[in-house]
Write a protein that holds these residues in place. Structure first.
Motif, PDB file in Angstrom:
ATOM      1  N   ILE A 241      -5.194   0.738   7.005  1.00 46.56           N
ATOM      2  CA  ILE A 241      -4.482   0.424   5.770  1.00 46.56           C
ATOM      3  C   ILE A 241      -4.226  -1.069   5.658  1.00 46.56           C
TER       4      ILE A 241
ATOM      5  N   ASP B  75      -2.495   4.914  -2.856  1.00 48.30           N
ATOM      6  CA  ASP B  75      -3.765   4.274  -2.497  1.00 48.30           C
ATOM      7  C   ASP B  75      -4.523   5.095  -1.462  1.00 48.30           C
ATOM      8  N   TRP B  76      -3.787   5.872  -0.674  1.00 49.47           N
ATOM      9  CA  TRP B  76      -4.338   6.671   0.417  1.00 49.47           C
ATOM     10  C   TRP B  76      -3.739   8.066   0.319  1.00 49.47           C
TER      11      TRP B  76
ATOM     12  N   GLN C 205      -5.796  -3.950   2.594  1.00 45.39           N
ATOM     13  CA  GLN C 205      -4.836  -4.412   1.579  1.00 45.39           C
ATOM     14  C   GLN C 205      -5.426  -5.519   0.749  1.00 45.39           C
TER      15      GLN C 205
ATOM     16  N   ILE D 137       4.271  -0.746   3.970  1.00 42.89           N
ATOM     17  CA  ILE D 137       3.553   0.445   3.511  1.00 42.89           C
ATOM     18  C   ILE D 137       4.592   1.453   3.047  1.00 42.89           C
TER      19      ILE D 137
ATOM     20  N   GLN E 204       0.843  -1.186   0.000  1.00 39.44           N
ATOM     21  CA  GLN E 204       0.000   0.000   0.000  1.00 39.44           C
ATOM     22  C   GLN E 204       0.888   1.248   0.000  1.00 39.44           C
ATOM     23  N   ARG E 205       0.389   2.300  -0.646  1.00 38.41           N
ATOM     24  CA  ARG E 205       1.140   3.560  -0.730  1.00 38.41           C
ATOM     25  C   ARG E 205       0.309   4.686  -0.120  1.00 38.41           C
TER      26      ARG E 205
ATOM     27  N   LYS F  60      -9.904   7.967  -2.644  1.00 38.16           N
ATOM     28  CA  LYS F  60      -8.618   7.784  -1.973  1.00 38.16           C
ATOM     29  C   LYS F  60      -8.310   8.900  -0.978  1.00 38.16           C
TER      30      LYS F  60
END
Length: 152
Positions: A148, A81-82, A152, A33, A2-3, A105
């Motif tokens: 987060i 992603d966030w 995933q 992350i 995840q980014r 997002k």
């Protein structure tokens, strides 16, 4: 993986502090992350972090040399992603420039903290209170890691 991208107005106070503290927390937890930060404006583009942020981070043994202000780009909305704004104005600005498919997002930082979901992280550029900023960011980190990891 995840980014996560933390965003504030100038990317010299709140968002780089969130980036560094979050990175430190995930290195201890072993979470996979990726973390970065950016600004909604170009005002501080290319500048190092604010001295108040630097003092807080150095006291916590967080590296600061690579924390340089940059403005969010269109490709950031695709890559991350966030995208987490530090206050309501940041979120509003992000929503105004984000492509339609990236709207989902975008989050307010404190939106994951129980009973504080609508609160901002005040800008220490104006308040001068970098310790308060540190405490508010720190309070949200475990909630963000959990959210987060669960998504995933």
């Amino acid at each position: 993986m995840q980014r996560v991208l933390f965003v504030c107005l100038g990317n010299i106070c709140r968002s780089p502090m969130a980036e560094a503290l979050f990175r430190q927390a995930i290195s201890k937890s072993g979470s996979a992350i990726q973390v970065d930060s950016a600004a909604t404006s170009r005002w501080e583009h290319g500048n190092p972090i604010h001295e108040g942020t630097k003092r807080i981070l150095q006291a916590r043994s967080c590296p600061t040399e690579n924390l340089v202000s940059r403005q969010i780009t269109t490709s950031d909305f695709e890559r991350y992603d966030w995208i987490i704004g530090m206050d309501h104005q940041n979120v509003k600005d992000l929503r105004a420039i984000a492509p339609k498919d990236a709207q989902k997002k975008i989050y307010l930082y404190r939106s994951v903290v129980p009973q504080k979901e609508t609160e901002d992280i005040p800008d220490p550029w104006y308040t001068g209170n970098f310790t308060q900023t540190e405490q508010l960011i720190e309070e949200g980190i475990p909630y963000w890691i959990k959210k987060i990891e669960q998504n995933q």
